[in-house]
Scaffold this motif. Sequence first.
Motif, PDB file in Angstrom:
ATOM      1  N   LYS A 106     -11.683  -7.691   1.765  1.00  0.00           N
ATOM      2  CA  LYS A 106     -12.177  -6.569   0.971  1.00  0.00           C
ATOM      3  C   LYS A 106     -11.072  -5.520   0.863  1.00  0.00           C
ATOM      4  CE  LYS A 106     -16.989  -7.090   2.309  1.00  0.00           C
ATOM      5  NZ  LYS A 106     -18.131  -6.490   3.013  1.00  0.00           N
ATOM      6  N   GLN A 107     -10.959  -4.916  -0.304  1.00  0.00           N
ATOM      7  CA  GLN A 107      -9.882  -3.963  -0.549  1.00  0.00           C
ATOM      8  C   GLN A 107      -9.851  -2.818   0.470  1.00  0.00           C
ATOM      9  OE1 GLN A 107      -9.574  -2.653  -4.587  1.00  0.00           O
ATOM     10  NE2 GLN A 107      -7.496  -1.922  -4.286  1.00  0.00           N
ATOM     11  N   GLU A 108     -11.004  -2.376   0.910  1.00  0.00           N
ATOM     12  CA  GLU A 108     -11.029  -1.268   1.879  1.00  0.00           C
ATOM     13  C   GLU A 108     -10.465  -1.683   3.241  1.00  0.00           C
ATOM     14  OE1 GLU A 108     -15.376  -2.822   1.793  1.00  0.00           O
ATOM     15  OE2 GLU A 108     -13.862  -2.358   0.299  1.00  0.00           O
ATOM     16  N   ASN A 109     -10.272  -2.992   3.457  1.00  0.00           N
ATOM     17  CA  ASN A 109      -9.715  -3.483   4.718  1.00  0.00           C
ATOM     18  C   ASN A 109      -8.246  -3.883   4.620  1.00  0.00           C
ATOM     19  OD1 ASN A 109     -12.089  -3.151   6.216  1.00  0.00           O
ATOM     20  ND2 ASN A 109     -12.887  -5.095   5.479  1.00  0.00           N
ATOM     21  N   TYR A 110      -7.626  -3.678   3.474  1.00  0.00           N
ATOM     22  CA  TYR A 110      -6.217  -4.064   3.301  1.00  0.00           C
ATOM     23  C   TYR A 110      -5.325  -3.436   4.370  1.00  0.00           C
ATOM     24  CZ  TYR A 110      -6.821  -6.207  -1.372  1.00  0.00           C
ATOM     25  OH  TYR A 110      -7.168  -7.010  -2.426  1.00  0.00           O
ATOM     26  N   TRP A 111      -5.605  -2.206   4.750  1.00  0.00           N
ATOM     27  CA  TRP A 111      -4.765  -1.500   5.718  1.00  0.00           C
ATOM     28  C   TRP A 111      -4.654  -2.257   7.038  1.00  0.00           C
ATOM     29  CZ3 TRP A 111      -6.683   0.090  10.400  1.00  0.00           C
ATOM     30  CH2 TRP A 111      -8.068   0.075  10.542  1.00  0.00           C
ATOM     31  N   LYS A 112      -5.638  -3.071   7.369  1.00  0.00           N
ATOM     32  CA  LYS A 112      -5.616  -3.842   8.617  1.00  0.00           C
ATOM     33  C   LYS A 112      -4.541  -4.927   8.608  1.00  0.00           C
ATOM     34  CE  LYS A 112     -10.544  -3.251   9.589  1.00  0.00           C
ATOM     35  NZ  LYS A 112     -11.845  -3.944   9.765  1.00  0.00           N
TER      36      LYS A 112
ATOM     37  N   ASN B  72       1.120   5.366   0.683  1.00  0.00           N
ATOM     38  CA  ASN B  72       0.542   6.583   1.227  1.00  0.00           C
ATOM     39  C   ASN B  72       0.656   7.642   0.132  1.00  0.00           C
ATOM     40  OD1 ASN B  72       0.372   9.215   2.414  1.00  0.00           O
ATOM     41  ND2 ASN B  72       0.679   8.282   4.430  1.00  0.00           N
TER      42      ASN B  72
ATOM     43  N   LEU C 276       0.854  -1.175   0.000  1.00  0.00           N
ATOM     44  CA  LEU C 276       0.000   0.000   0.000  1.00  0.00           C
ATOM     45  C   LEU C 276       0.892   1.228   0.000  1.00  0.00           C
ATOM     46  CD1 LEU C 276      -2.573  -1.106   2.738  1.00  0.00           C
ATOM     47  CD2 LEU C 276      -2.754  -1.367   0.257  1.00  0.00           C
TER      48      LEU C 276
ATOM     49  N   GLU D  83      -5.182 -12.105  -1.006  1.00  0.00           N
ATOM     50  CA  GLU D  83      -5.990 -10.888  -1.005  1.00  0.00           C
ATOM     51  C   GLU D  83      -7.449 -11.188  -1.318  1.00  0.00           C
ATOM     52  OE1 GLU D  83      -4.904  -8.081  -4.114  1.00  0.00           O
ATOM     53  OE2 GLU D  83      -4.549  -9.715  -5.511  1.00  0.00           O
TER      54      GLU D  83
ATOM     55  N   THR E  44       1.995  -5.558   3.344  1.00  0.00           N
ATOM     56  CA  THR E  44       0.910  -6.267   4.027  1.00  0.00           C
ATOM     57  C   THR E  44       1.212  -7.760   4.025  1.00  0.00           C
ATOM     58  OG1 THR E  44      -0.494  -6.788   2.120  1.00  0.00           O
ATOM     59  CG2 THR E  44      -0.733  -4.577   3.090  1.00  0.00           C
TER      60      THR E  44
END
Length: 158
Positions: free
Chosen positions: A137-143, A40, A38, A133, A49
Amino acid sequence: MLDGNDPPFWRTKTLEQMNRDEWEALCDGCGRCCMVKLENEDTSEIYLTRLSCAMLDVRTCRCKDYTNRFQKMPDCLEIDIARARELSWLPKSCAYRIVGEGGDLPWWHPLVSGTHDTVHQAGISVKSFAMSERRVKQENYWKYIIPDLPEEAEAPPK
């Protein structure tokens, strides 16, 4: 695997001098470059990740369809000479980086050991912690951001 009197190709050739088979053989099959990263957008900082590309078989650390990977995964990057020299996230344990910087392959590299098992035994591969992956869900990748992976391998078995 080392077996004769002639020095191996990675000790006598630059990355630019290698043929396609030699280039492909340099890949140790660790799967590290197949991990989702990811960025920034404000700082351009890259975060690793524990999520792997959907095409990576995490049990073997091999691409499920290597030949067609660019068609199936448009964001897949081919590691070529330029990228091997410029990608900051390419691990220090990567053979392309090691050889490109004038180093020698470590004991666990399949070209040295003669088996792909040593990259896993040494703890270099992502086999023990990666997950696809596809499961997130893509919006949860940061976790799933993790610290950098260790660059040092365990000592060779005695």
